[in-house]
Structures are given as structure tokens and as C-alpha cells.
Motif scaffolding. Structure first.
Motif, PDB file in Angstrom:
ATOM      1  N   ARG A  27       0.820  -1.202   0.000  1.00 43.39           N
ATOM      2  CA  ARG A  27       0.000   0.000   0.000  1.00 43.39           C
ATOM      3  C   ARG A  27       0.861   1.262   0.000  1.00 43.39           C
ATOM      4  NH1 ARG A  27      -3.406  -0.474   4.666  1.00 43.39           N
ATOM      5  NH2 ARG A  27      -4.050  -2.458   3.788  1.00 43.39           N
ATOM      6  N   ALA A  28       1.939   1.198   0.782  1.00 41.57           N
ATOM      7  CA  ALA A  28       2.830   2.365   0.858  1.00 41.57           C
ATOM      8  C   ALA A  28       3.393   2.717  -0.525  1.00 41.57           C
ATOM      9  CB  ALA A  28       3.961   2.101   1.834  1.00 41.57           C
ATOM     10  N   PHE A  29       3.800   1.707  -1.276  1.00 42.09           N
ATOM     11  CA  PHE A  29       4.313   1.954  -2.637  1.00 42.09           C
ATOM     12  C   PHE A  29       3.232   2.517  -3.530  1.00 42.09           C
ATOM     13  CE2 PHE A  29       7.970  -0.893  -1.724  1.00 42.09           C
ATOM     14  CZ  PHE A  29       8.966  -0.047  -2.202  1.00 42.09           C
ATOM     15  N   LYS A  30       2.041   1.916  -3.419  1.00 36.32           N
ATOM     16  CA  LYS A  30       0.954   2.355  -4.290  1.00 36.32           C
ATOM     17  C   LYS A  30       0.555   3.787  -3.998  1.00 36.32           C
ATOM     18  CE  LYS A  30      -1.091  -1.978  -5.736  1.00 36.32           C
ATOM     19  NZ  LYS A  30      -1.932  -3.091  -5.278  1.00 36.32           N
ATOM     20  N   ARG A  31       0.573   4.141  -2.742  1.00 31.72           N
ATOM     21  CA  ARG A  31       0.193   5.496  -2.379  1.00 31.72           C
ATOM     22  C   ARG A  31       1.250   6.502  -2.845  1.00 31.72           C
ATOM     23  NH1 ARG A  31      -1.011   4.475   2.977  1.00 31.72           N
ATOM     24  NH2 ARG A  31       1.070   5.204   3.478  1.00 31.72           N
ATOM     25  N   GLY A  32       2.422   6.006  -3.116  1.00 30.08           N
ATOM     26  CA  GLY A  32       3.527   6.881  -3.478  1.00 30.08           C
ATOM     27  C   GLY A  32       4.182   7.421  -2.240  1.00 30.08           C
ATOM     28  N   GLY A  33       5.168   8.250  -2.382  1.00 33.09           N
ATOM     29  CA  GLY A  33       5.831   8.826  -1.216  1.00 33.09           C
ATOM     30  C   GLY A  33       6.897   7.912  -0.653  1.00 33.09           C
ATOM     31  N   VAL A  34       6.989   6.702  -1.177  1.00 26.57           N
ATOM     32  CA  VAL A  34       8.030   5.783  -0.726  1.00 26.57           C
ATOM     33  C   VAL A  34       8.691   5.174  -1.950  1.00 26.57           C
ATOM     34  CG1 VAL A  34       8.417   3.522   0.311  1.00 26.57           C
ATOM     35  CG2 VAL A  34       7.070   5.227   1.536  1.00 26.57           C
ATOM     36  N   GLN A  35      10.028   5.247  -1.991  1.00 25.46           N
ATOM     37  CA  GLN A  35      10.719   4.664  -3.137  1.00 25.46           C
ATOM     38  C   GLN A  35      11.364   3.334  -2.798  1.00 25.46           C
ATOM     39  OE1 GLN A  35      12.686   8.539  -3.625  1.00 25.46           O
ATOM     40  NE2 GLN A  35      12.781   8.003  -5.790  1.00 25.46           N
ATOM     41  N   SER A  36      11.573   3.125  -1.501  1.00 20.74           N
ATOM     42  CA  SER A  36      12.169   1.850  -1.115  1.00 20.74           C
ATOM     43  C   SER A  36      11.843   1.550   0.340  1.00 20.74           C
ATOM     44  CB  SER A  36      13.687   1.900  -1.301  1.00 20.74           C
ATOM     45  OG  SER A  36      14.200   2.942  -0.513  1.00 20.74           O
TER      46      SER A  36
END
Lengths: 247, 368
Positions: B87-96
Motif C-alpha cells: 500500500r505504501a508503494f501504491k500510495r507513493g511517497g516511498v521509493q524503497s
């Protein structure tokens, strides 16, 4: 015998099987104002380009200022001036700079440029504008200036290609006064125009139709021959038979 | 000769009185250098990373601190599980995401090895790889420092060096490319426009009717732009040295000679374009748009030519800026002499000769 500065004999320019200029022959004397008329596409521009040394004739012969249009084009160019229907000075150079540039291109010495440009600017009453950019001048002034520049190097002949297009009647009248002055000083004027009142100002006029020269005489004689009192009518009667039109 | 000087003087006046020309001439290089130098670096910085530390022991904390200290990362710390990561990746704001398992420290001390998981956003493979490399390097360095003796019995240590660019200065590769791009655009566009302008104005007709030799018209157009382009080149060079801290390794004289040659190539191209068209806008369109894309793609300073299919690689050979780019890179960044770039130099010379011949020939034909 008057001195002939342009002698044309059977001058022809052929593009494929199209005769843009078809065996035209005529002479122009020194100091004469020679009107070169014809509808668009009649071949005026092509003929003029040959006489200016920009194009070779396909056949026939012509000399301009005594030099052949076949192999002495460089010498012709030194002896003629040219002004086109398009305004052709540099807009972002001042009047003085334009004069200096074109004078320089024609190899007029720096001293002569200074003397002549002073006189020119005085004659035209442009003392205040001399350092202004040409782009800011009204069109009429620009055209008069362009004419002065075209005879600045004292050519034997000046070719004017529709010099007064888009200019108001008053300025046109002034323009023709300048042409008369130039003619009186011995410069031959070779001018094309679509204004029939201007045609009347010429010593002689020729009318080209479909690449051929259909008439060549003084305006008075032409009017007599075609039994009319207006040049418009003469031109119309001649050009009506044209099959070509447009550029 | 005097006539030529009069003409050249006039050309300079045109340039200095036209704000648009000045802007293209000197504004464009500054803008490009700043853009390519600062905005478009290949370095990855400010990476948003989520560290899920399920172990919370001394070692995992120390590793996290190391990552913090590296100044490449912006760290969020959270304890999250598998679906949350997605979810964190999908929401964006996280690259790794970096995950320490719950028994990280235990495994390390009892079994002598432990695992961490690095997850990166694969939609941008280059960035993802860079991030993974950064993290691996940081963890590796920590391990070296912490357990210098506990290493494997046979250990191969890689010792990478970025030759000619030890500081990994990202703008280095761009500078020769930007030089090629700017000179190409400025010389070609301005030269072609300045000739076509005379055609549009009708002054060209007057010049052709005058005793001034038509070829001299070309020469007097080329000379001012040649001089201005050299000034332009100097400007780019100064900007790269003082603004982007590029170290010029090779001979400055050679750089200038090669650039003068390339400027000639571009001028010839500009002259050729001006013969092919009668409208300023067309000339500008051809030289700006028509040249911009091939220059960017085929010069090799953004997209590596080695990775292109052979068709494109073959096409790239006819793009002059490619050769100039190779020359400048060798001379400026590697400090090589003419003996290493004579082949590229020769190619540029031949190109110039061919373009110039076509330009002059075509110009003469027009007079008939």
C-alpha cells in the motif's frame, strides 16, 4: 544619335517549352524614363532579371550600359541600381547606416559616402531622422529613401520594380519628382508599374502580353493609335488578349 | 575586401540590436548549463525510504543511523507488514523499504548470518538499482567496520574507482553534451535565420543585383556567427569551470581548435538550410526542432549509444555533434591529445567540406 544604354534584340527566356520572354527587342536611350508594363505573369520580371544580370537569356542578345547580359554580368551590376516592390532597406539600421552599408557594398569611397549622404539627407529634409531606425519611418519615406539608396552609387541605369506599390498618391507624386530629377541628371530609368497614371509620366512605355512585346511608344502615340484618351483603356485593349495570368 | 568588412559590421549590428537573437545566443547557453548541471543529474538524492525495524536491537539501530548519516535518504520509520508495504508503494511517497526481521540480531550472533530485505520500486529500474546499490554499500561498510576480523575465509574485496571522475560529479558527462547541443542549435539556427531574413525582407535581391559576390554574402554571414559562437563557447567553458567545478584536463588550445571546427560544421549546415527555405519560421523550425531531437538522442550524452539497435547506431554516425561530443569528452575530461581524437576530427572536417560545398553550390543555382 542618342546614346543607347539598353539594347535588346530577340531576347528570349525559355523554361522547358514555356516562353516566359518571347523574342523581345527594344532600345532605351540615356536619361529616358522607360515604362515596362504588362499584366502579372506577362514576363516582365523575367526580362528584368536578365537585364539585371541575375539570369541568362535562352537566346537573343542584350547589352546593358554596353555590357552583354551573357558574359559581362559583373560589369553590368556595377553600372545599375535596383529597387524592388518589396521595401528593401534594413529596418534595424538607421538611415545613415543603411546608406553607408549599400554605398559600401557598391564600393563607393568613404569620403564620397559622407559627402553624398549629407547632401541626400539635407535634400530629403531628414536631418532629425538620420540616426533613427528605418523601421520607424512611414512607408512613403522608406520608399523614397530606398530609391535614393538605389541611385546612391550613381549608376547609369536604375531598375525600379513596382516602386510605388502601397504608397499614397501624394507621396507617389513626390516619388516621381525624384525620378524626374534622376532622369535629368542622366540616369536612365527602367520602371515597371501597374498604375496607369504613372505610365503617363514615362517618356515611352512598352506593354508585354504573354511574353511578347505588343506595343512600344510614347503614351500620347499609344492613346492615339488605340483611339482613346486614357492609358487604362490602352492597357486593357492590349492585355485583354492575354492567355496567361498570375505569377 | 572593404565591402566585406562593411557587410560584417552590418551583421554585428543586426545581432546586437535584436534582443531575440541575443537571448538565443547568450541566454540559451546559460539556461542549458544551469538546467543540465543542476536539475538533470544522474545522481539519485533525497530517496524516500521506509525502514521497518522489527528487531529494534543495537545493530539494526546502528545501520539505520548509518543510512541517516549518508544524506541520500529521507527516512520514515514504521513497523509495517507485507500488505502495508504494498500500500505504501501504491500510495507513493516511498521509493524503497528496508526490513529488519524480528530475529535479526539473534540470527547474526548465533548463526553468524542474518538477512535484511531491500524492496525498491521497479517501475523506475535505474533509480531502483541505484538505491539498492547505495543500501548494500552502506550495510557492507558497516559490516566491515563492525566485524573486521569475522570476515569470510576467502574474501574478494572490490575496490571501485570512477576513472576521470573520482568525485562522481554528475554534471561532467553533460557538459560536453550541452556544448555540442548549444553550438549546434545556436550556430545552425541563427545563421540560417539571418540569411532567410534577407530573402524575406527583399534585401537579398538587392545584394544579388549589386556587384557584391554571392559567395561573399555567405562568408559575411558566417564570419560574425563564427566569432560569436567562439565567445559563446568561452562562456560555456567559464560556466562549467566556475559554476559546476569541472576540471579541464586537456589542452585549452586543442579544445578551441576542435570547437572552431565544429562551429564551422554547424555554420555550413545553417547555410545549407537557409538555401532550402524562404521563410524565417521554416528555417527556425528546421534548425531548432529538426536538429534538437537528433542532437539530443544521437550525441550520446543522455542515452548511451552502445545500447541502441545497430540501425540507430549507424544513423548516429551522420550526426556531427556525436563526434564533437566524443572529442570534447576525451580532451576536456580525460586530457587526451590530438593523437587520440584525430579520427573524429577528420570525420568532422569531411562533414564540413561536404556541407559547405552543397551550401555554396545551391546558393549559386538559386541565381539562375
Amino acid at each position: 544619335m542618342e546614346e543607347k544604354v539598353i539594347v535588346c534584340k530577340d531576347l528570349t527566356k525559355q523554361f522547358g517549352d514555356f516562353y516566359a520572354v518571347d523574342k523581345i527587342s527594344f532600345d532605351v536611350s540615356k536619361g529616358e524614363i522607360f515604362g515596362f508594363l504588362g499584366a502579372n505573369g506577362a514576363g516582365k520580371t523575367t526580362a528584368m532579371r536578365i537585364l539585371c544580370g541575375l539570369s541568362y537569356p535562352s537566346s537573343g542578345e542584350a547589352t546593358v550600359a554596353g555590357f552583354s547580359v551573357r558574359n559581362q554580368q559583373e560589369s553590368i551590376k556595377k553600372n545599375i541600381g535596383y529597387m524592388s516592390q518589396k521595401f528593401s532597406l534594413y529596418e534595424n539600421l538607421s538611415i545613415l547606416e543603411n546608406i553607408e552599408f549599400f554605398g559600401g557594398v557598391y564600393g563607393v569611397s568613404r569620403k564620397d559616402i559622407r559627402e553624398r549622404s549629407d547632401k541626400l539627407i539635407q535634400d530629403m529634409g531628414l536631418q532629425k531622422e538620420a540616426k533613427k531606425m528605418v523601421g520607424s519611418l512611414p512607408l512613403g519615406w522608406k520608399q523614397k529613401l530606398a530609391f535614393s539608396v538605389s541611385i546612391f552609387h550613381r549608376p547609369k541605369i536604375v531598375f525600379l520594380d513596382e516602386p510605388t506599390g502601397g504608397v499614397d498618391p501624394v507621396t507617389r507624386r513626390q516619388f516621381w519628382d525624384m525620378i524626374y530629377d534622376a532622369s535629368a541628371s542622366g540616369i536612365t530609368i527602367f520602371v515597371t508599374t501597374h498604375y496607369m497614371d504613372e505610365a503617363e509620366y514615362c517618356n515611352r512605355i512598352s506593354v508585354m502580353v504573354d511574353g511578347k512585346m505588343e506595343a512600344l511608344d510614347s503614351p500620347a502615340n499609344l492613346k492615339k493609335r488605340y483611339a482613346t484618351d486614357s492609358m487604362d483603356e490602352v492597357f486593357y485593349k492590349l492585355a485583354r488578349g492575354a492567355r496567361r495570368s498570375g505569377d | 575586401m572593404k565591402e566585406l568588412l562593411v557587410f560584417i559590421k552590418k551583421e554585428f549590428k543586426h545581432v546586437f540590436r535584436d534582443p531575440r537573437t541575443l537571448l538565443i545566443m547568450f541566454g540559451l547557453p546559460v539556461a542549458q548549463i544551469v538546467l543540465f548541471g543542476f536539475a538533470l543529474t544522474s545522481e539519485v538524492k533525497n530517496i524516500d525510504i521506509l525502514i521497518a525495524d522489527n528487531s529494534k536491537d543495537m545493530i539494526s539501530t546502528q545501520i539505520t543511523d548509518k543510512i541517516k548519516a549518508s544524506r541520500y535518504f529521507i527516512i520514515q520509520e514504521k513497523n509495517i507488514g507485507g500488505t502495508d508495504i504494498d500500500r505504501a508503494f501504491k500510495r507513493g511517497g516511498v521509493q524503497s523499504v528496508l526490513i529488519f526481521p524480528a530475529n535479526f540480531s539473534n540470527d547474526l550472533s548465533h548463526e553468524g548470518k542474518a538477512q535484511v530485505q531491500i524492496i525498491a520500486d521497479g517501475t523506475d529500474p535505474n533509480t531502483a538499482k541505484t538505491i539498492v546499490n547505495y543500501l548494500t554499500a552502506i550495510i557492507g561498510a558497516y559490516q566491515q567496520e563492525k566485524f573486521p576480523t569475522a570476515s569470510l575465509r576467502y574474501q574478494i574485496l572490490t575496490e571501485p574507482r570512477m576513472l576521470y571522475n573520482e568525485e562522481d560529479n554528475g554534471s561532467m558527462n553533460f557538459i560536453p553534451g550541452v556544448m555540442a547541443l548549444i553550438l549546434m542549435l545556436v550556430c545552425t539556427a541563427l545563421t540560417s535565420v539571418s540569411i532567410v531574413k534577407e530573402k524575406e525582407l527583399g534585401t537579398m535581391e538587392i545584394l544579388l543585383v549589386s556587384p557584391f559576390k554571392p559567395v561573399m554574402v555567405l562568408v559575411s554571414k558566417a564570419v560574425p556567427y563564427f566569432i560569436l559562437s567562439l565567445i559563446n563557447f568561452t562562456l560555456i567553458l567559464l560556466l562549467s569551470v566556475f559554476l559546476l567545478h569541472i576540471d579541464i584536463k586537456g589542452s585549452i588550445l586543442l579544445l578551441y581548435m576542435e570547437s572552431a571546427l565544429f562551429i564551422l560544421t554547424c555554420l555550413s549546415l545553417g547555410l545549407m538550410i537557409s538555401n532550402a527555405t524562404n521563410a524565417q519560421q521554416t528555417a527556425l523550425l528546421i534548425s531548432m526542432m529538426g536538429m534538437m531531437l537528433p542532437t539530443i538522442i544521437f550525441t550520446g550524452f543522455i542515452f548511451p549509444l552502445e545500447n541502441m539497435p545497430w540501425v540507430l547506431r549507424t544513423i548516429s554516425n551522420i550526426v556531427p555533434s556525436k563526434w564533437y561530443f566524443l572529442i570534447i569528452k576525451s580532451v576536456m575530461l580525460k586530457g587526451l591529445g590530438l593523437q587520440y581524437v584525430w579520427k573524429e576530427t577528420l570525420i568532422l572536417m569531411v562533414m564540413t567540406a561536404v556541407l559547405l560545398t552543397i551550401a555554396i553550390k545551391k546558393f549559386k543555382i538559386r541565381l539562375q
